[in-house]
Scaffold this motif. Structure first.
Motif, short mmCIF file in Angstrom:
data_model
loop_
_atom_site.label_atom_id
_atom_site.label_comp_id
_atom_site.label_asym_id
_atom_site.label_seq_id
_atom_site.Cartn_x
_atom_site.Cartn_y
_atom_site.Cartn_z
N ALA A 152 -9.11 5.49 -5.72
CA ALA A 152 -7.76 5.85 -5.58
C ALA A 152 -7.49 6.78 -4.47
CB ALA A 152 -7.25 6.62 -6.70
N ALA A 153 -8.62 7.52 -3.93
CA ALA A 153 -8.25 8.39 -2.88
C ALA A 153 -8.29 7.80 -1.70
CB ALA A 153 -9.39 9.59 -2.84
N ASP A 154 -9.11 6.76 -1.58
CA ASP A 154 -8.97 5.92 -0.38
C ASP A 154 -7.74 4.87 -0.26
OD1 ASP A 154 -11.65 6.62 0.07
OD2 ASP A 154 -12.80 4.76 -0.48
N GLY A 185 -5.44 7.42 1.33
CA GLY A 185 -5.54 7.51 2.55
C GLY A 185 -5.19 6.35 3.65
N ILE A 186 -5.52 4.93 3.07
CA ILE A 186 -5.28 3.82 3.86
C ILE A 186 -3.81 3.70 3.97
CG2 ILE A 186 -4.93 1.34 3.48
CD1 ILE A 186 -7.76 1.53 2.05
N VAL A 187 -2.84 4.02 3.13
CA VAL A 187 -1.39 3.95 3.30
C VAL A 187 -0.97 5.21 4.25
CG1 VAL A 187 0.88 4.32 2.19
CG2 VAL A 187 -0.80 2.82 1.15
N ALA A 188 -1.47 6.36 3.97
CA ALA A 188 -0.99 7.55 4.57
C ALA A 188 -1.34 7.43 6.14
CB ALA A 188 -1.58 9.00 3.84
N ASP A 189 -2.57 7.02 6.37
CA ASP A 189 -3.02 6.95 7.56
C ASP A 189 -2.45 5.76 8.39
OD1 ASP A 189 -4.69 9.19 7.19
OD2 ASP A 189 -6.41 7.98 6.89
N ALA A 190 -2.39 4.63 7.77
CA ALA A 190 -1.72 3.47 8.45
C ALA A 190 -0.33 3.68 8.69
CB ALA A 190 -2.11 2.19 7.79
N GLU A 191 0.51 4.03 7.73
CA GLU A 191 2.08 4.28 7.77
C GLU A 191 2.28 5.49 7.48
OE1 GLU A 191 3.99 1.39 5.94
OE2 GLU A 191 1.96 -0.42 6.08
N PRO A 192 2.06 6.63 8.41
CA PRO A 192 2.27 7.90 7.77
C PRO A 192 3.78 8.26 7.68
CG PRO A 192 1.79 7.82 10.55
CD PRO A 192 1.61 6.59 9.80
N ARG A 193 3.85 9.14 6.78
CA ARG A 193 5.36 9.59 6.27
C ARG A 193 6.45 9.84 7.47
NH1 ARG A 193 6.54 14.34 1.85
NH2 ARG A 193 8.72 14.03 1.40
N ILE A 194 7.44 9.34 7.44
CA ILE A 194 8.48 9.57 8.53
C ILE A 194 9.12 10.69 7.95
CG2 ILE A 194 10.42 8.77 9.77
CD1 ILE A 194 9.42 5.93 9.56
N PRO A 195 9.41 11.85 8.62
CA PRO A 195 9.99 13.01 8.38
C PRO A 195 11.72 12.80 8.12
CG PRO A 195 9.14 13.42 10.50
CD PRO A 195 8.60 12.19 10.20
#
Length: 461
Positions: A331-333, A336-346
């Protein structure tokens, strides 16, 4: 429903599928289903199975074990928010005769009540709850192993006590209260105390051979609040979104932040591994991220719900095996896959709509002795005090409406920041829990404790 704007990129989706495929294959799980949530919406679901043509989807039930504890904790926090209990109340005040000693409600929520980890008698997860019909049967003659509040010691019977507390104060069964107060408002229609088709069967996979054995699915009786529930990846995705955003019909965002705050003294091993327990939730650190949620297991099933609040991404992974893939790592991976590949747009920066000139006067550089700090205002109306070096004590502060500010975290949590003015109204210094912050290091015009040498700053010669 996922909208086109929320869809993940093809490369991200393939990376997610690859991760769950590896987990199912290497972990030898009969089936595994996973879901990723971003911005409160499900953005990806994937599954792998050993039975061709029968892959589970987000609507297939699995047993979720101790994730049930988070649901029970929500019910207890509702009682607190309604004023029916205080978390510092001794459990014996509401459930006399349990033998819980000095353990408080907060202690039970955080597993610091000193109670035993398991029940007396047969393995409770693999035997019918009818063998333990009363609280005394799950607590035993000597329920306390440690002094209350002194150490973290995970206790399943402690959550049976919390379920009994809910039943007594609501005058209804834990199951009925959960359905009425949490499941129905959040539309968790596929979360239930007993399995509802379609649901996965629980299996034990032989550790040294590729063969399986069916596991019994027992009704846990009074232990139900510790681990009874069945749910789906889809329902847990909605529950994960609620645990971040809150829902005034169920529990406020503020109370959920409290649930996500560490509440148990950490063991040495936990400090080393970056683990902490909150009020019905766990905090773990993986890949440089802080992840909060809960894991669960019962014979035949493994489950994990975890989320990075900072990245606004959550992942749920469910499998129907007694042991196998390390679901928290999976689950942590996924997070991380989503957060790293498509970081949150502020969100776009926007200036404050209005600001009090007396408040604006507080911003800028300050000194505690010779340590430099900066105080700034944020768009959400908070004041942030941070060391200029980037290392040391800092905190956000909430305005109290009377000119003072209350610290929200870290060393200054709960401490009062007070601007002090001279008789002519000009700003003299900041008082923070007796610490004097001045505009210049050891400003001789401010009441620095111990005074300032009248000869002032000078060199060695």
């Amino acid at each position: 429903m996922t909208t086109p704007q929320e869809e993940l990129l093809p490369g991200t989706r393939r990376a997610l599928l690859h991760r769950v495929a590896v987990a199912q294959a290497e972990g030898r799980a009969p089936s595994l289903v996973a879901t990723v949530v971003r911005g409160g919406n499900t953005v990806w679901t994937g599954a792998r199975t050993c039975v061709e043509g029968h892959g589970p989807d987000e609507n297939v039930q699995y047993r979720i074990g101790s994730i049930t504890k988070t649901f029970t904790a929500v019910l207890v926090l509702r009682l607190r928010d309604e004023g029916l209990i205080d978390l510092d109340d001794p459990v014996e005040r509401h459930l006399p005769g349990t033998g819980a000693g000095k353990a408080t409600i907060a202690h039970l929520l955080a597993h610091t009540g000193g109670l035993a980890a398991e029940t007396p008698g047969p393995w409770w997860e693999r035997s019918p709850g009818s063998l333990r019909p009363e609280l005394s049967d799950v607590l035993g003659e000597h329920p306390l192993l440690h002094p209350a509040g002194r150490r973290f010691h995970y206790s399943n019977p402690g959550y049976a006590l919390l379920g009994a507390l809910v039943e007594k104060l609501r005058g209804a069964s834990w199951e009925e209260v959960l359905r009425r107060e949490v499941l129905e408002p959040l539309r968790l229609e596929r979360t239930s105390v007993r399995p509802q088709a379609p649901h996965a069967g629980g299996w034990a996979v032989h550790p040294w051979a590729d063969v399986m054995l069916p596991e019994p699915a027992e009704d846990l009786g009074v232990m139900a609040p510790a681990g009874q529930l069945w749910s789906t990846a889809g329902d847990l995705a909605r529950f994960a979104a609620f645990l971040v955003q809150g829902d005034e019909r169920v529990l406020s965002a503020e109370s959920l932040r409290e649930m996500r705050t560490p509440a148990a003294p950490a063991e040495v091993a936990d400090v080393a591994s970056g683990y902490a327990y909150c009020l019905g939730m766990e905090i773990r650190h993986q890949g440089g991220r802080t992840l909060v949620g809960h894991t669960g297991s019962l014979p035949g099933f493994l489950a994990c719900l975890t989320m990075s609040v900072a990245d606004d991404v959550a992942a749920i992974v469910l499998a129907n095996c007694t042991s196998g893939p390390l679901l928290f790592t999976v689950a942590a991976d996924l997070v991380g896959i989503v957060a790293d590949a498509e970081p949150r747009i502020p969100s776009p920066w926007r200036p404050l709509a209005d600001v009090d000139p007396l408040v604006l006067e507080l911003v800028g550089q300050w000194y505690w002795g010779t340590y430099g700090f900066v105080l700034r205002l944020t768009a959400d109306g908070l004041a942030v005090l941070e060391p200029l070096s980037g290392k040391g004590r800092g905190s956000r502060f909430r305005c109290n409406g009377d000119g003072t500010w209350t610290g929200l975290e870290g060393y200054y949590a709960g401490e009062i920041l007070k601007p002090v003015r001279r008789p002519d109204g000009s700003l003299s210094h900041l008082d923070l829990g007796s610490f004097v912050f001045t505009r210049q290091p050891y400003d001789e015009g401010a009441p620095v404790p111990g005074g300032v040498d009248p000869e002032g700053w000078r060199g060695i010669g």
